[in-house]
Write an enzyme that holds these catalytic residues in place. Structure first.
Site, PDB file in Angstrom:
ATOM      1  N   LEU A   1      73.780  42.636  75.484  1.00 21.99           N
ATOM      2  CA  LEU A   1      73.655  42.911  76.929  1.00 21.99           C
ATOM      3  C   LEU A   1      72.864  41.781  77.579  1.00 21.99           C
ATOM      4  O   LEU A   1      71.783  41.966  78.140  1.00 21.99           O
ATOM      5  CB  LEU A   1      72.985  44.267  77.146  1.00 21.99           C
ATOM      6  CG  LEU A   1      73.757  45.480  76.642  1.00 21.99           C
ATOM      7  CD1 LEU A   1      73.033  46.768  77.024  1.00 21.99           C
ATOM      8  CD2 LEU A   1      75.198  45.510  77.141  1.00 21.99           C
ATOM      9  N   HIS A   2      73.456  40.571  77.534  1.00 19.35           N
ATOM     10  CA  HIS A   2      72.773  39.368  78.033  1.00 19.35           C
ATOM     11  C   HIS A   2      72.149  39.599  79.422  1.00 19.35           C
ATOM     12  O   HIS A   2      70.976  39.319  79.651  1.00 19.35           O
ATOM     13  CB  HIS A   2      73.771  38.210  78.187  1.00 19.35           C
ATOM     14  CG  HIS A   2      74.508  37.824  76.940  1.00 19.35           C
ATOM     15  ND1 HIS A   2      73.975  37.038  75.945  1.00 19.35           N
ATOM     16  CD2 HIS A   2      75.771  38.083  76.552  1.00 19.35           C
ATOM     17  CE1 HIS A   2      74.877  36.833  74.993  1.00 19.35           C
ATOM     18  NE2 HIS A   2      75.972  37.462  75.337  1.00 19.35           N
ATOM     19  N   ASP A   3      72.962  40.091  80.349  1.00 17.92           N
ATOM     20  CA  ASP A   3      72.562  40.113  81.758  1.00 17.92           C
ATOM     21  C   ASP A   3      71.560  41.205  82.099  1.00 17.92           C
ATOM     22  O   ASP A   3      70.928  41.160  83.160  1.00 17.92           O
ATOM     23  CB  ASP A   3      73.799  40.240  82.651  1.00 17.92           C
ATOM     24  CG  ASP A   3      74.695  39.016  82.559  1.00 17.92           C
ATOM     25  OD1 ASP A   3      75.847  39.084  83.015  1.00 17.92           O
ATOM     26  OD2 ASP A   3      74.251  37.991  82.007  1.00 17.92           O
TER      27      ASP A   3
END
Ligand code: RIB
Ligand code: CA
Length: 313
Positions: free
Chosen positions: A237-239
Site C-alpha cells: 500500500l505504497h500511497d
C-alpha cells in the site's frame, strides 16, 4: 482538534484508491482539494477514478481537478500491467455526480496554498507533473507550501528500472523541480513502502467493510495476482504511507538527507540520488527520507479506518 489542511495529488491506481478511502476516514485531515495526473494509467482514467473514489468515500463535496495528461518533457509511461486497464484493478464503482471543475490542477493547488496561508501540506502519490507545473507558473509557491509528503523515489532500489521508482521515473524533471524548490520534502520511497504490505487474509477481510471495502478488496485481488507473480506474499500500500505520515509520523522511522533527481542518465534517469549512505554529503538537507514503518501498527490503522465504512453502511 485543529485539522491538518492537505492537498492530495494522485494517479488512481489501486494503492491510490486505498490511500483516498483511508484519508477520507481520518478526522484529523482537512482535504482542501484533489488533483489527478497521468501515471498508473492515462489521465482519461485517473481523473474520473479520482472523482469516483472521492464520491464512493462519501465526500463528493471535495473538489477534484484535472491535471497533466503527460509528463513535462517525456512521453507518458503507464502501469496498466499492475493496476488494470481502468486503473482500479478492473473493479467498478458508481460514477460521481459531482459537478466538474474548470480550473486546472496547478491553478487550484496554488489558490488553496494561498488560502491556507503557508499551512497547506502537499500529499503527492503519483508522478509530480502537476507540482512541476505549479512551481513553473507560480514563483512564490514554495513559501506557501508547509511541506510535501510524497510517495516516490528510493534511497536504494528501483521498481521500474534498477535505479528508479515509478512516480519519479515517469517525470524526473518534475520531481527534481520539487526537490530543488526549497519546499521541505518527506520522501516515502520504496525503502518504507515495500514494508507497508497487506496480506491475503486482510485483503479478504476488507470485503466485509461496506461497498467501499468490497470495492477495494476486489481491486486489491488484481494487485495481489501481480505481486504474487513476482514472488511477493502481499500487496504494497505504497500511497497510504504519506497519508499516515501526515497524521502519525511516529509510526515511521526517517532520516534527514540531501536528495536530487537524475534526469539525464541512460540507466539512472529517475533515480532519487540521496547522500544518506554516502561519504560525500550534499551541502543541503532538503528531505526526510522515510526508511521504516511498524507494519502491525500500519495495517491495524488501515483496517480500522476501512472498518468504519462497514459501520456506516
Ligand atoms: O512505485 C509505486 C507508485 O507508483 C505508487 O504511487 C503507485 O500508485 C504508482 O503511482
Ligand atoms: Ca500512485
Amino acid at each position: 482538534m485543529k485539522k491538518i489542511p492537505i492537498w492530495f495529488d494522485c494517479d488512481p491506481g489501486v494503492d491510490d484508491a486505498a490511500a483516498i478511502l483511508a484519508a477520507l476516514q481520518l478526522d484529523a485531515l482537512d482535504i482542501k482539494g484533489v488533483s489527478a495526473v497521468s501515471g498508473n494509467v492515462l489521465l482519461e482514467h485517473t481523473y474520473p477514478n479520482a472523482r469516483d473514489l472521492i464520491a464512493l468515500g462519501g465526500r463528493a463535496d471535495i473538489p477534484v481537478y484535472k491535471g497533466a495528461d503527460r509528463p513535462l518533457r517525456r512521453e507518458p509511461v503507464t502501469a496498466a500491467y499492475v493496476h488494470g486497464e481502468n486503473g482500479l484493478g478492473g473493479a467498478e464503482i458508481p460514477p460521481s455526480a459531482a459537478p466538474e471543475q474548470e480550473k486546472k490542477a496547478w491553478d487550484a493547488l496554488y489558490d488553496a496554498a494561498v488560502e491556507a496561508e503557508g499551512e497547506l501540506i502537499l500529499v503527492a502519490v503519483g508522478p509530480l507533473t502537476n507540482i512541476g507545473m505549479a512551481l513553473a507558473k507560480y514563483g512564490d509557491l514554495p513559501r506557501l507550501i508547509k511541506k510535501a509528503v510524497i510517495m516516490g523515489g528510493s534511497a536504494t532500489m528501483g521498481n521500474t528500472t534498477p535505479a528508479a521508482e515509478f512516480n519519479v521515473y515517469v517525470d524526473p524533471e518534475a520531481a527534481d523541480m520539487l526537490f530543488a524548490s526549497g519546499i521541505p520534502v518527506v520522501m516515502c520511497g520504496l525503502d518504507v513502502t515495500l514494508k507497508a504490505k497487506v496480506m491475503p487474509p486482510e485483503i479478504d477481510k476488507l470485503a466485509e467493510y461496506g461497498p467501499q471495502g468490497k470495492f477495494l478488496s476486489r481491486a486489491l485481488q488484481t494487485s495481489l495476482a501481480f505481486t504474487t507473480s513476482l514472488g511477493f506474499d502481499g500487496v504494497f500500500l505504497h500511497d497510504v504511507c504519506p497519508v499516515f505520515y501526515c497524521v502519525e509520523p511516529d509510526m515511521f522511522t526517517a532520516e534527514l538527507a540531501g536528495v536530487r533527481v537524475e534526469t539525464k542518465g541512460r540507466y539512472t534517469a529517475g533515480k532519487t540520488v540521496t547522500d544518506l549512505y554516502s561519504d560525500y554529503q550534499f551541502d543541503f538537507k532538503n528531505t526526510l527520507v522515510v526508511l521504516d514503518v511498524n507494519r502491525e501498527a500500519f495495517v491495524d490503522k488501515f483496517m480500522g479506518l476501512m472498518a468504519k465504512y462497514g459501520r456506516q453502511a
